[in-house]
Motif scaffolding. Structure first.
Motif, PDB file in Angstrom:
ATOM      1  N   ALA A 275       0.836  -1.204   0.000  1.00  0.00           N
ATOM      2  CA  ALA A 275       0.000   0.000   0.000  1.00  0.00           C
ATOM      3  C   ALA A 275       0.869   1.251   0.000  1.00  0.00           C
ATOM      4  CB  ALA A 275      -0.925  -0.006   1.217  1.00  0.00           C
ATOM      5  N   LEU A 276       1.943   1.215   0.757  1.00  0.00           N
ATOM      6  CA  LEU A 276       2.865   2.345   0.797  1.00  0.00           C
ATOM      7  C   LEU A 276       3.516   2.567  -0.568  1.00  0.00           C
ATOM      8  CD1 LEU A 276       4.507   4.501   2.343  1.00  0.00           C
ATOM      9  CD2 LEU A 276       6.136   2.684   2.925  1.00  0.00           C
ATOM     10  N   ARG A 277       3.991   1.499  -1.187  1.00  0.00           N
ATOM     11  CA  ARG A 277       4.649   1.629  -2.497  1.00  0.00           C
ATOM     12  C   ARG A 277       3.687   2.168  -3.546  1.00  0.00           C
ATOM     13  NH1 ARG A 277       4.348   0.007  -7.131  1.00  0.00           N
ATOM     14  NH2 ARG A 277       2.663  -1.425  -6.563  1.00  0.00           N
ATOM     15  N   SER A 278       2.489   1.620  -3.594  1.00  0.00           N
ATOM     16  CA  SER A 278       1.499   2.038  -4.586  1.00  0.00           C
ATOM     17  C   SER A 278       1.131   3.506  -4.413  1.00  0.00           C
ATOM     18  CB  SER A 278       0.260   1.156  -4.468  1.00  0.00           C
ATOM     19  OG  SER A 278      -0.730   1.555  -5.386  1.00  0.00           O
ATOM     20  N   TYR A 279       0.908   3.916  -3.163  1.00  0.00           N
ATOM     21  CA  TYR A 279       0.581   5.319  -2.905  1.00  0.00           C
ATOM     22  C   TYR A 279       1.735   6.209  -3.322  1.00  0.00           C
ATOM     23  CZ  TYR A 279      -0.420   9.693  -0.503  1.00  0.00           C
ATOM     24  OH  TYR A 279      -0.645  11.014  -0.232  1.00  0.00           O
ATOM     25  N   PHE A 280       2.951   5.819  -2.960  1.00  0.00           N
ATOM     26  CA  PHE A 280       4.089   6.693  -3.210  1.00  0.00           C
ATOM     27  C   PHE A 280       4.347   6.852  -4.705  1.00  0.00           C
ATOM     28  CE2 PHE A 280       8.408   8.237  -3.360  1.00  0.00           C
ATOM     29  CZ  PHE A 280       8.380   9.206  -2.364  1.00  0.00           C
ATOM     30  N   ALA A 281       4.101   5.819  -5.479  1.00  0.00           N
ATOM     31  CA  ALA A 281       4.279   5.926  -6.924  1.00  0.00           C
ATOM     32  C   ALA A 281       3.387   7.027  -7.494  1.00  0.00           C
ATOM     33  CB  ALA A 281       3.966   4.591  -7.590  1.00  0.00           C
ATOM     34  N   GLN A 282       2.134   7.065  -7.064  1.00  0.00           N
ATOM     35  CA  GLN A 282       1.227   8.108  -7.552  1.00  0.00           C
ATOM     36  C   GLN A 282       1.577   9.468  -6.967  1.00  0.00           C
ATOM     37  OE1 GLN A 282      -0.840   7.536  -9.964  1.00  0.00           O
ATOM     38  NE2 GLN A 282      -1.638   9.636 -10.061  1.00  0.00           N
ATOM     39  N   PHE A 283       1.976   9.472  -5.703  1.00  0.00           N
ATOM     40  CA  PHE A 283       2.378  10.730  -5.064  1.00  0.00           C
ATOM     41  C   PHE A 283       3.548  11.384  -5.803  1.00  0.00           C
ATOM     42  CE2 PHE A 283       5.541  12.634  -2.165  1.00  0.00           C
ATOM     43  CZ  PHE A 283       4.848  13.766  -1.763  1.00  0.00           C
ATOM     44  N   ALA A 284       4.529  10.569  -6.213  1.00  0.00           N
ATOM     45  CA  ALA A 284       5.700  11.106  -6.919  1.00  0.00           C
ATOM     46  C   ALA A 284       5.281  11.827  -8.194  1.00  0.00           C
ATOM     47  CB  ALA A 284       6.683   9.980  -7.236  1.00  0.00           C
ATOM     48  N   LEU A 285       4.251  11.319  -8.855  1.00  0.00           N
ATOM     49  CA  LEU A 285       3.752  11.943 -10.080  1.00  0.00           C
ATOM     50  C   LEU A 285       2.952  13.206  -9.768  1.00  0.00           C
ATOM     51  CD1 LEU A 285       3.200  11.950 -13.131  1.00  0.00           C
ATOM     52  CD2 LEU A 285       1.256  10.428 -12.681  1.00  0.00           C
ATOM     53  N   GLU A 286       2.005  13.091  -8.849  1.00  0.00           N
ATOM     54  CA  GLU A 286       1.129  14.227  -8.543  1.00  0.00           C
ATOM     55  C   GLU A 286       1.931  15.400  -7.993  1.00  0.00           C
ATOM     56  OE1 GLU A 286      -1.967  14.355  -9.314  1.00  0.00           O
ATOM     57  OE2 GLU A 286      -2.527  12.259  -9.643  1.00  0.00           O
ATOM     58  N   GLN A 287       2.864  15.119  -7.090  1.00  0.00           N
ATOM     59  CA  GLN A 287       3.630  16.213  -6.500  1.00  0.00           C
ATOM     60  C   GLN A 287       4.555  16.872  -7.522  1.00  0.00           C
ATOM     61  OE1 GLN A 287       2.936  18.011  -4.080  1.00  0.00           O
ATOM     62  NE2 GLN A 287       4.057  17.381  -2.237  1.00  0.00           N
ATOM     63  N   ALA A 288       5.096  16.069  -8.432  1.00  0.00           N
ATOM     64  CA  ALA A 288       5.953  16.627  -9.483  1.00  0.00           C
ATOM     65  C   ALA A 288       5.165  17.595 -10.365  1.00  0.00           C
ATOM     66  CB  ALA A 288       6.549  15.507 -10.333  1.00  0.00           C
TER      67      ALA A 288
END
Length: 303
Positions: A275-288
């Motif tokens: 769950a952490l990995r999946s969330y962080f993958a999307q977070f890296a995109l959205e925050q960028a």
């Protein structure tokens, strides 16, 4: 970065490697063990009994986070986890010299918006590193990779004076005990600023429920320690004069032998690795996409 973290094996490996202790922390460990006190830039670390006390001293900007504070904070967190004499980590803001809060302690004002406006907040070294560096190390401990004794984790106590805003509020979500002075408050204004508040979108709903999490993240609701809903974020609320005693009592309780084992079992349910990995993958995109957007830069330029 989104593409790398979106690959399950690669993303999991990256997250594991970012939980390794920094070379700087390993080098400083003997000094801490000898003197029981270190000053690492804007962070002071002191061992007293079973507690490792981290105090933030970014004084002129109300402990706002910048690249320098992130680097020092991760080193200090590593040292708490590496020092076998320390059983509990404690976080607290120092006494301010800022005109408005002179003589008072402040936990954290979140991201330094002036630094963001000036292009001094980095995407990799700040926005991604803080989430998978010191915050994830607090949540899940140091990586087992290369360690004979396996992963190392310890409970964390946060002492909130005045307020915990933005990144400061995010830190509370991985702490095991949050003690607040009467009138202190919790706030996540990232959506109003135009950015994503780290992993708060993943962690906050399980503490306060989806509806209240939306009020805080999407609408900027501020939650005081003295209101009824504050009990969902603050475990204990005390008079400012009682804060030191409350911290010491909490350190004693959380030094119990079975705390770490039970903490680990709670984390397995609350925040599974996938769950952490999946969330962080999307977070890296959205925050960028958000961090240097025109509307964000226009807002922070007015600060």
């Amino acid at each position: 970065m989104h593409a790398w973290f979106a690959l399950p094996d690669v993303g999991a490996d990256l997250i594991e490697r970012m939980r390794l202790p920094t070379a700087k922390a390993v080098a400083l460990l003997p000094e801490l063990q000898q003197h029981d006190r270190l000053r690492i830039g804007p962070v002071e670390l002191e061992r007293r009994g079973d507690g490792g006390y981290l105090t933030f001293h970014n004084l002129s900007c109300l402990n706002a986070e910048d690249d320098a504070l992130i680097d020092a904070f991760e080193t200090a967190v590593d040292l708490v986890l590496l020092d076998e004499r320390i059983k509990v980590g404690v976080l607290r803001g120092g006494v301010m010299d800022h005109e408005r809060y002179r003589g008072r302690r402040v936990f954290s004002a979140g991201i330094n918006l002036r630094h963001l406006s000036a292009g001094q907040i980095s995407y990799l070294d700040f926005l991604l590193r803080r989430e998978l560096g010191y915050i994830n190390k607090m949540a899940h401990g140091l990586s087992a990779a290369g360690a004979e004794a396996g992963a190392v984790e310890k409970p964390w106590i946060a002492a909130v004076d005045s307020f915990a805003i933005g990144g400061g509020a995010q830190i509370l979500l991985v702490c095991d005990r949050v003690i607040a002075e009467q009138g202190a408050y919790f706030s996540l204004p990232a959506a109003k600023e135009g950015i994503v508040p780290g992993l708060a979108n993943l962690r906050l709903p399980r503490l306060v429920g989806a509806r209240m999490a939306g009020q805080i993240i999407l609408d900027g609701r501020r939650v005081s320690s003295t209101e009824t809903d504050g009990r969902l974020l603050f475990d204990e609320v005390v008079h400012p004069a009682e804060m030191d005693a409350a911290i010491e009592q909490a350190v004693e309780r959380f030094s119990a032998a079975a705390v770490i084992a039970n903490r680990r079992m709670l984390r397995l349910l609350q925040e599974p690795a996938e769950a952490l990995r999946s969330y962080f993958a999307q977070f890296a995109l959205e925050q960028a996409q958000r961090i240097y957007s025109a509307d964000v830069l226009a807002k922070v330029a007015r600060v």
